[in-house]
Design an enzyme around this catalytic site. Structure first.
Site, PDB file in Angstrom:
ATOM      1  N   SER A  44       0.799  -1.228   0.000  1.00 20.58           N
ATOM      2  CA  SER A  44       0.000   0.000   0.000  1.00 20.58           C
ATOM      3  C   SER A  44       0.830   1.277   0.000  1.00 20.58           C
ATOM      4  O   SER A  44       0.323   2.342  -0.319  1.00 20.58           O
ATOM      5  CB  SER A  44      -0.942   0.012   1.210  1.00 20.58           C
ATOM      6  OG  SER A  44      -0.222   0.159   2.418  1.00 20.58           O
TER       7      SER A  44
ATOM      8  N   LYS B 249       0.657   4.604   6.773  1.00 22.26           N
ATOM      9  CA  LYS B 249       0.062   5.411   5.712  1.00 22.26           C
ATOM     10  C   LYS B 249       0.654   6.820   5.781  1.00 22.26           C
ATOM     11  O   LYS B 249       1.360   7.179   6.715  1.00 22.26           O
ATOM     12  CB  LYS B 249      -1.459   5.515   5.866  1.00 22.26           C
ATOM     13  CG  LYS B 249      -2.212   4.188   5.950  1.00 22.26           C
ATOM     14  CD  LYS B 249      -2.177   3.394   4.664  1.00 22.26           C
ATOM     15  CE  LYS B 249      -2.940   2.071   4.824  1.00 22.26           C
ATOM     16  NZ  LYS B 249      -2.728   1.181   3.661  1.00 22.26           N
TER      17      LYS B 249
END
Length: 211
Positions: free
Chosen positions: A35, A103
Site C-alpha cells: 500500500s 500510511k
C-alpha cells in the site's frame, strides 16, 4: 559480585533499557503490504521514532505507523509473531511489530480533503496537491470523496492509491475512516532492511502551500 549475579544484572538492565527505548523513543516495524509503494516495499524493516510527537502532532505529509482503529486489518495481518522467542523480542522492541498500519497523513483536524480536481489531484482546503511519491497518480481518482477532518483526528492514504485500504475505503465505518491522533505510534524514520535500501525516510514539501 559473583559473575553469575553480574550477568543477571546486566541482562535485566539491558531488557529494561530496551523497553524504555521502545516505549518512548524508537520501535521496529515491518511493511506487510504494497500500500505504500514505491517508498515502502513489502517486508521492509524500519524504525519508527516517537520523539517528533512528544510535543507536536502529526503533520500533512508525514508517514506514520498507527494502531488498527478497528477492522482495517485481516486476521492474518493482525497476527503477531509466531513463537514465544519472537513474541518476547517484540515486547522489548527487538523484533518488528505487527498488527499496525502505515500510511501518509494527507489531512489533519479542521482540514477539508477531497478528490479530485480536473487533473485527478487530491485537494486539501481547496489547494491541489502534486504528489511525486505516488506509485500511480492516475489511480488517485479511483474513488471520489469530500470529508472534513474532526479535531484530534487524521485522514490517511497510501502512496499506492490503487492498492491501499486506507481512509477512503472506510468512509462507511463507524469511525468514518478517520484515525485518532492518540492511535499514532510514531513517524517512519529509518529503513534498516534490506541493506541495499538502507537509509533515512525523508519528508515531502507537497503540502507546503495548503492554507
Amino acid at each position: 559480585m559473583p559473575v553469575w549475579q553480574e550477568s543477571i544484572l546486566l541482562i535485566v538492565t539491558a531488557v529494561v533499557l530496551a523497553v524504555i527505548v521502545k516505549t518512548f523513543f524508537v520501535q521496529a516495524f515491518y511493511i506487510p503490504s504494497a500500500s505504500m509503494e514505491p517508498e515502502m516495499q513489502i517486508d521492509d524493516k524500519l524504525l519508527v521514532q516517537k520523539v517528533s510527537y512528544w510535543t507536536g502532532d502529526p503533520k500533512r505529509g508525514d508517514i506514520i505507523v498507527f494502531d488498527d482503529p478497528g477492522g482495517w486489518l485481516g486476521s492474518a495481518e493482525s497476527a503477531g509473531p509466531g513463537n514465544i522467542v519472537q513474541r518476547s523480542l517484540e515486547v522489548i522492541g527487538l523484533y518488528p511489530s505487527g498488527g499496525h498500519l502505515i500510511k501518509r497523513v494527507v489531512g489533519v483536524g479542521g482540514d477539508t480533503v477531497s478528490c479530485c480536481d480536473d487533473e485527478g489531484r487530491l485537494q486539501v482546503n481547496g489547494e491541489s496537491i502534486d504528489e511525486p511519491y505516488l506509485a500511480d497518480a492516475e489511480a488517485n481518482a479511483d474513488r471520489t470523496f469530500e470529508v472534513e477532518v474532526p479535531e484530534g483526528y487524521l485522514w490517511v492514504q497510501g502512496d499506492n492509491r490503487g492498492n491501499s485500504s486506507d481512509s477512503r475505503y472506510h468512509l462507511g465505518d463507524p469511525g468514518g475512516g478517520f484515525i485518532r491522533e492518540d492511535d499514532v505510534v510514531g513517524k517512519a524514520w529509518l529503513r534498516v532492511w534490506p541493506f541495499s535500501r538502507f537509509g533515512f525516510i525523508g519528508g515531502t514539501d507537497a503540502f507546503e502551500k495548503v492554507p
